[in-house]
Write an enzyme that holds these catalytic residues in place. Structure first.
Site, mmCIF file in Angstrom:
data_model
loop_
_atom_site.group_PDB
_atom_site.id
_atom_site.type_symbol
_atom_site.label_atom_id
_atom_site.label_comp_id
_atom_site.label_asym_id
_atom_site.label_seq_id
_atom_site.Cartn_x
_atom_site.Cartn_y
_atom_site.Cartn_z
ATOM 1 N N ARG A 37 0.827 -1.213 0.000
ATOM 2 C CA ARG A 37 0.000 0.000 0.000
ATOM 3 C C ARG A 37 0.860 1.261 0.000
ATOM 4 O O ARG A 37 0.474 2.270 -0.582
ATOM 5 C CB ARG A 37 -0.931 0.004 1.211
ATOM 6 C CG ARG A 37 -2.082 -0.967 1.039
ATOM 7 C CD ARG A 37 -2.965 -1.000 2.251
ATOM 8 N NE ARG A 37 -4.231 -1.650 1.947
ATOM 9 C CZ ARG A 37 -5.139 -1.958 2.847
ATOM 10 N NH1 ARG A 37 -4.927 -1.667 4.121
ATOM 11 N NH2 ARG A 37 -6.268 -2.526 2.484
ATOM 12 N N LYS A 201 -15.406 -14.742 8.808
ATOM 13 C CA LYS A 201 -16.851 -14.816 9.068
ATOM 14 C C LYS A 201 -17.716 -14.577 7.841
ATOM 15 O O LYS A 201 -17.346 -13.816 6.950
ATOM 16 C CB LYS A 201 -17.220 -13.776 10.106
ATOM 17 C CG LYS A 201 -16.656 -14.071 11.464
ATOM 18 C CD LYS A 201 -17.082 -13.010 12.424
ATOM 19 C CE LYS A 201 -16.616 -13.370 13.832
ATOM 20 N NZ LYS A 201 -16.899 -12.298 14.762
ATOM 21 N N GLY A 354 -6.634 -7.218 2.497
ATOM 22 C CA GLY A 354 -5.319 -7.097 3.117
ATOM 23 C C GLY A 354 -4.718 -8.448 3.435
ATOM 24 O O GLY A 354 -3.545 -8.710 3.140
ATOM 25 N N GLY A 377 -12.355 -4.716 1.484
ATOM 26 C CA GLY A 377 -13.747 -4.299 1.656
ATOM 27 C C GLY A 377 -14.196 -3.422 0.496
ATOM 28 O O GLY A 377 -15.297 -3.587 -0.039
#
Ligand code: AMP
Length: 398
Positions: A37, A201, A354, A377
């Site tokens: 990044r 999850k 990530g 995301g």
């Protein structure tokens, strides 16, 4: 969707505020374990230096709770930036406090100031007007190059844009590249198109799973999230990670997949462990036979073989989320095998998130992936068809 482009701004000798995403993974010793990044922001920073600008950089790191917390200082980022840019980077002591404001005011051309962690300020995550206006007051131009956080309506990403008109704000090169890539992926993927979705999850990726279904031909599920599906199928999953409140959602996803003709694959075997720790006793078991009290922490070899076969004929692979607890060597094998297979594939391969980016880097196959997104995301929300709150203010209206 066309974005305001940094190249069309008249930046010459001006003060520029660049929102970057320096939220990089750190190892247990506090070292940066993947600086992708940071490296990805260099093109925009260098461009501004070539335009003789004074540059103010801002980013968050981790999740400090709206107050100064040394654990999350951007000092390691400043050091790495200095190495990469081969020039001095001054770290402000605060974000919009006296030190940052004074240093920003006095900043000369070709100098770089890095503000402290934006999340040291409680206003950041609330998209607070007062905080946004203080940030905006530091510079003549605003550039968003923080793709990884563009799905968040936070001050330094969204609120701040209100203080700049269309000739004083734009997307940086990284943001432009990411948006362009995902637009092509959504509108015109080479088929068959497979998504490998893992991670901890279901809840984090529920929306994305639902929205990906009409777009893909195959979905391969791994990681902790697989166990909610397996439990819903009636399997005993022992102490594996399960979200009981999402069992119905898991069923809905499986039903939708059938309805849409999307092939959905779940692990057929797992590496089960007695405890969630790196030196736990472990064994291979079919997904149906996880012993009571044990937990599945990785996909097993039969699943790896199955997934390889499923992926053999695809033309596009999107991968978000590891197949197991890859941070522990014992449970990293499934992710590693899939990473090698994806890297060797002739399909267009896209890695987002990530953890998954970190994973392919650790394994050393990052160079073989067609595109590694800096935003997990954010890329999932793009694939859901959403316009991101950090991107919307930079869209050129017809
Ligand atoms: P996410 O942030 O949702 O993409 O999840 C990434 C995390 O999922 C990693 O830290 C993995 O250790 C974790 N993970 C993957 N597989 C499992 C599993 N079977 N049980 C618990 N955690 C897992």
């Amino acid at each position: 969707m066309e974005l305001l482009n940094i190249k069309n701004l008249d930046l010459n000798s001006k003060k520029v505020f660049i929102r970057c995403d320096f939220n990089v993974p750190m190892d247990e010793f506090g070292n940066i374990s993947d600086d992708r990044r940071i490296r990805s922001a260099i093109a925009t920073i260098n461009y501004c230096l070539d335009q003789d600008c004074a540059i103010i950089l801002a980013s968050h790191l981790g999740r400090p709770k709206g107050e100064k917390d040394k654990k999350y200082t951007l000092a390691p980022i400043a050091r790495r930036l200095q190495q990469l840019l081969k020039r001095e980077v001054t770290l402000a002591l605060d974000v919009v406090g006296e030190d940052a404001i004074t240093k920003a005011k006095e900043l000369e051309r070709h100098k770089i100031l890095l503000l402290e962690n934006t999340r040291y300020e409680s206003g950041e995550m609330k998209n607070d007007k007062n905080f946004s206006s203080k940030l905006a007051s530091m510079a003549d131009f605003y550039i968003n190059d923080a793709f990884g956080v563009s799905h968040r309506a936070h001050s330094s990403v969204a609120g701040i844009t209100e203080y700049f008109d269309v000739s004083h704000k734009a997307a940086g090169f990284l943001l432009l590249k990411e948006i362009d890539f995902f637009a092509k992926l959504i509108n015109n993927p080479a088929r068959p198109f497979a998504a490998i979705i893992g991670g901890s999850k279901v809840s984090g990726k529920l929306e994305a799973l639902i929205n990906l279904l009409p777009k893909v031909d195959k979905i391969l599920i791994g990681g902790g999230m697989a166990f909610t599906f397996l439990k819903q199928l009636g399997y005993d999953v022992g102490n594996s990670l399960v979200e009981d409140d999402l069992l119905n959602d898991a069923q809905h996803i499986m039903d939708q997949a059938t309805k849409l003709g999307v092939k959905l694959y779940l692990p057929v075997d797992v590496v089960a462990a007695e405890k969630f720790c790196a030196d736990s006793i472990s064994k291979l078991t079919p997904a149906q036979e996880i012993p009571d009290g044990w937990m599945g922490l990785d996909i097993g070899p039969a699943t790896v073989r199955l997934y390889r076969e499923v992926l053999a004929d695809v033309q596009t692979i999107l991968w978000n989320g590891p197949m197991g607890v890859y941070e522990m060597d014992k449970f990293a094998r499934g992710s590693s095998k899939i990473a090698h297979f994806v890297a060797d594939s002739y399909a267009t391969t896209v890695v987002g998130g990530g953890d998954t980016a970190d994973l392919v880097q650790r394994i050393g196959v990052d160079e073989e992936i067609s595109f590694i997104s800096t935003g997990g995301g954010a890329s999932l929300e793009l694939l859901e068809g959403k316009v991101l709150p950090g991107v919307l203010p930079l869209v050129i209206e017809d």
